[in-house]
Design an enzyme around this catalytic site. Structure first.
Site, PDB file in Angstrom:
ATOM      1  CE1 TYR A 266     -44.959 -75.225  62.211  1.00  0.00           C
ATOM      2  CE2 TYR A 266     -45.175 -74.513  59.934  1.00  0.00           C
ATOM      3  CZ  TYR A 266     -44.615 -75.349  60.894  1.00  0.00           C
ATOM      4  OH  TYR A 266     -43.727 -76.321  60.517  1.00  0.00           O
TER       5      TYR A 266
ATOM      6  CD  GLU B 279     -43.569 -78.235  57.666  1.00  0.00           C
ATOM      7  OE1 GLU B 279     -43.486 -77.064  58.085  1.00  0.00           O
ATOM      8  OE2 GLU B 279     -42.845 -78.692  56.757  1.00  0.00           O
TER       9      GLU B 279
ATOM     10  CG  ASN C   3     -41.564 -78.805  52.778  1.00  0.00           C
ATOM     11  OD1 ASN C   3     -42.511 -79.109  53.492  1.00  0.00           O
ATOM     12  ND2 ASN C   3     -40.829 -77.712  52.991  1.00  0.00           N
ATOM     13  CD  GLU C   4     -43.641 -74.628  54.073  1.00  0.00           C
ATOM     14  OE1 GLU C   4     -42.847 -73.685  53.962  1.00  0.00           O
ATOM     15  OE2 GLU C   4     -44.312 -74.840  55.106  1.00  0.00           O
TER      16      GLU C   4
ATOM     17  CD  GLN D  90     -39.057 -79.481  62.564  1.00  0.00           C
ATOM     18  OE1 GLN D  90     -38.001 -80.059  62.791  1.00  0.00           O
ATOM     19  NE2 GLN D  90     -39.184 -78.648  61.527  1.00  0.00           N
TER      20      GLN D  90
HETATM   21  O1  AHR Z   1     -40.988 -76.486  60.522  1.00  0.00           O
HETATM   22  C1  AHR Z   1     -40.171 -75.433  60.139  1.00  0.00           C
HETATM   23  C2  AHR Z   1     -40.371 -75.034  58.693  1.00  0.00           C
HETATM   24  O2  AHR Z   1     -41.655 -74.513  58.513  1.00  0.00           O
HETATM   25  C3  AHR Z   1     -40.280 -76.124  57.668  1.00  0.00           C
HETATM   26  O3  AHR Z   1     -38.984 -76.414  57.288  1.00  0.00           O
HETATM   27  C4  AHR Z   1     -41.034 -75.547  56.516  1.00  0.00           C
HETATM   28  O4  AHR Z   1     -41.624 -76.529  55.704  1.00  0.00           O
HETATM   29  C5  AHR Z   1     -42.039 -74.627  57.174  1.00  0.00           C
HETATM   30  O5  AHR Z   1     -42.048 -73.388  56.604  1.00  0.00           O
END
Ligand code: AHR
Length: 536
Positions: free
Chosen positions: A283, A340, A216-217, A389
């Site tokens: 985001y 995400e 992840n990331e 989430q």
């Molecule tokens: O969703 C919160 C965080 O955002 C996650 O853990 C990460 O993958 C992202 O930076």
């Protein structure tokens, strides 16, 4: 503003929304809308053509997926309360939350992270709970992680709500062997060491595991890697992610951070079709200012408008990443997995900054509606998406406080939109007024449409304008409307939200503000609203 959402027929005549924003208002795809009719001078108007005779691809139900991380009170308190809790639970998992999540028809849940995934060691989370070692959750508040919720508990949750699991493996701080053994533990039916360990821990039959993320990331919290290095790491780790006992795993590679197009290009080139999905994280952050992301509930129209601008940025990202993917994979075998997405504000005052707890208002409902429309429109490439989430973290569906639970406006949008899951997308042509503030315009209407297996057409419509209702004249091509019904989510104030004292301040209602004249359906969208129409 006139937009065509027909990405499958290469008729995209207008520049993307984001380009439109950045370039001139007189750009080719911007047309002045014939606003009010003589009879109705006050109300802005739009037109929508739904091409029921030009079906697009099926909307993968996984676009309506979720993300639940060991972060703040998502897992602990939000889902897991333990068998001895006074909060009604089944094998430690809260009953109220399970019932609410079941109602969303959640197709897939991604777990255990996020950043947490790259420091998670799965063997710490199996076996008798009292013997499980603890660790520090270094990413999220430095709190003690007891490992009470592990692999068995996660699969139990998935089975309770009827969702498929999507597991993210540890590339950042875990070994290849550890990842290989986890997959064997979960999916092998052989007389093998890991399958026997699973049996010893109470689960005889293997679970079905369709989706596995390899890190992840990895460009950030997952290891600060360069794309070339990560792509090679993917090839190495992925070699040992085996398909045991007839289980077939769809492999998801770590994709770009929002607009890192080089990452997509390099990983597509080096990993290619060894992966089934490439993730994208984006985001919605107020003014893209990560240092001061604003309040979830205390905001004015400027903050409302900017959140709409940032949300619509998803469209541009998907188009551009898809174009790069098309270059390497014209047959679209590799899906774009937006695993995400959602709003990220400052945490609620007085809460742990590492827990990312935020309220959720009507503004977030619009964010959810717009994003889901965008994913529906790009169903040819977007194969999964996971809201960040599920509970108590970021753009959550559910907030809990001890035994209390409330549903957020975002929850209601997921519930209203679930009709699109697995339906066939229908191209639309939309002429919309602008919603402008301080010299920046966004389209006031945002939409997507689909036809389900029973032949019902669903049209979701968002009115981004917080001040004006909009009349939309809809026309269907290739279908005739016999019966129309609808639901609406709106509220008097932009920041209306549910609280533990007022849990139903905002909830969906029946929508009746439409009329039919021949093949024309006229709909009046309230200001700041999300509407879903069903046409039979
Ligand atoms: O969703 C919160 C965080 O955002 C996650 O853990 C990460 O993958 C992202 O930076």
């Amino acid at each position: 503003m006139k937009t065509k959402h027909n990405p499958y027929r290469s008729t995209a005549t207008c520049r993307s929304f984001f380009q439109s924003l950045l370039f001139s208002a007189g750009a080719a795809c911007l047309a002045l809308v014939p606003f009010a009719s003589a009879a109705d001078k006050e109300m802005a108007a739009g037109q929508l053509v739904i091409h029921a005779d030009q079906p697009g691809p099926v909307i993968n139900k996984n676009i309506y997926g979720h993300f639940a991380e060991h972060l703040g009170h998502c897992i602990y308190e939000g889902i897991w309360v333990g068998e001895d809790s006074k909060i009604p639970n089944t094998r430690g998992i809260r009953n109220d939350v399970v019932a609410a999540l079941k109602n969303l028809d959640i197709p897939v849940i991604r777990w255990p992270g996020g950043c947490f995934a790259d420091e998670y060691h799965w063997k710490d989370g199996i076996g008798p709970r009292e013997k499980r070692p603890s660790m520090i959750n270094t990413h999220w508040g430095g709190v003690v992680e007891t490992n009470a919720f592990g692999t068995h508990e996660f699969f139990d949750l998935c089975e309770m709500i009827g969702a498929e699991p999507c597991i993210t493996g540890n590339v950042g701080s875990g070994s290849v062997q550890e990842m290989q053994e986890w997959v064997e533990y979960m999916t092998s039916d052989a007389n093998s060491p890991m399958a026997n360990l699973r049996r010893k821990n109470g689960r005889d039959k293997p679970w079905k595991l369709n989706y596995f993320g390899v890190g992840n990331e990895s460009w950030g919290c997952g290891g600060s890697m360069r794309p070339e290095f990560y792509a090679d790491q993917f090839r190495r780790y992925n070699t040992f992610v085996k398909n045991f006992s007839g289980n077939t795993i769809q492999r998801i590679a770590c994709g770009p951070n929002s607009d890192d197009y080089n990452w997509t290009d390099v990983v597509m080139n080096i990993v290619g079709k060894r992966m089934n999905g490439l993730s994208l994280h984006y985001y919605t952050v107020l003014r893209k200012n990560w240092k001061d992301k604003g309040s979830a509930t205390e905001f004015g129209e400027s903050e409302w408008h900017d959140i709409m601008v940032q949300t619509l940025g998803m469209e541009d990202l998907i188009r551009k990443h898809s174009a790069i993917m098309d270059k390497h994979d014209p047959q679209k075998k590799v899906g774009l997995v937006v695993d995400e997405w959602g709003t990220w504000y400052n945490v609620e005052p007085g809460t742990n900054p590492g827990f990312l707890f935020q309220q959720n208002s009507l503004r977030d409902a619009l964010v959810a509606g717009i994003n889901l429309n965008i994913f529906n429109q790009h169903a040819d490439r977007v194969s999964m998406a996971n809201i960040a989430q599920t509970i108590n973290v970021l753009q959550a569906m559910i907030l809990t406080d001890g035994p209390k639970m409330i549903l957020t406006p975002s929850y209601h949008v997921f519930e209203m939109y679930k009709v699109h899951q697995g339906a066939t997308s229908l191209p639309t042509e939309l002429t919309t007024p602008d919603y402008a503030l301080d010299g920046t315009k966004v389209p006031a209407i945002h939409t997507s449409a689909s036809r389900d297996k029973a032949g019902r057409i669903h049209v979701s419509l968002c009115n981004l304008d917080p001040n004006h209702p909009i009349k939309v004249e809809c026309r269907l091509t290739g279908a005739a409307a016999q019966k129309i019904s609808g639901r609406v989510l709106t509220a008097p104030a932009m920041n209306t939200h549910n609280t533990f004292d007022q849990p139903q301040a905002i909830q969906p209602a029946a929508f009746t503000d439409f009329s039919q004249q021949g093949d024309k359906i006229t709909v009046t969208l309230p200001s700041k609203s999300v509407v879903v129409l069903e046409i039979q």
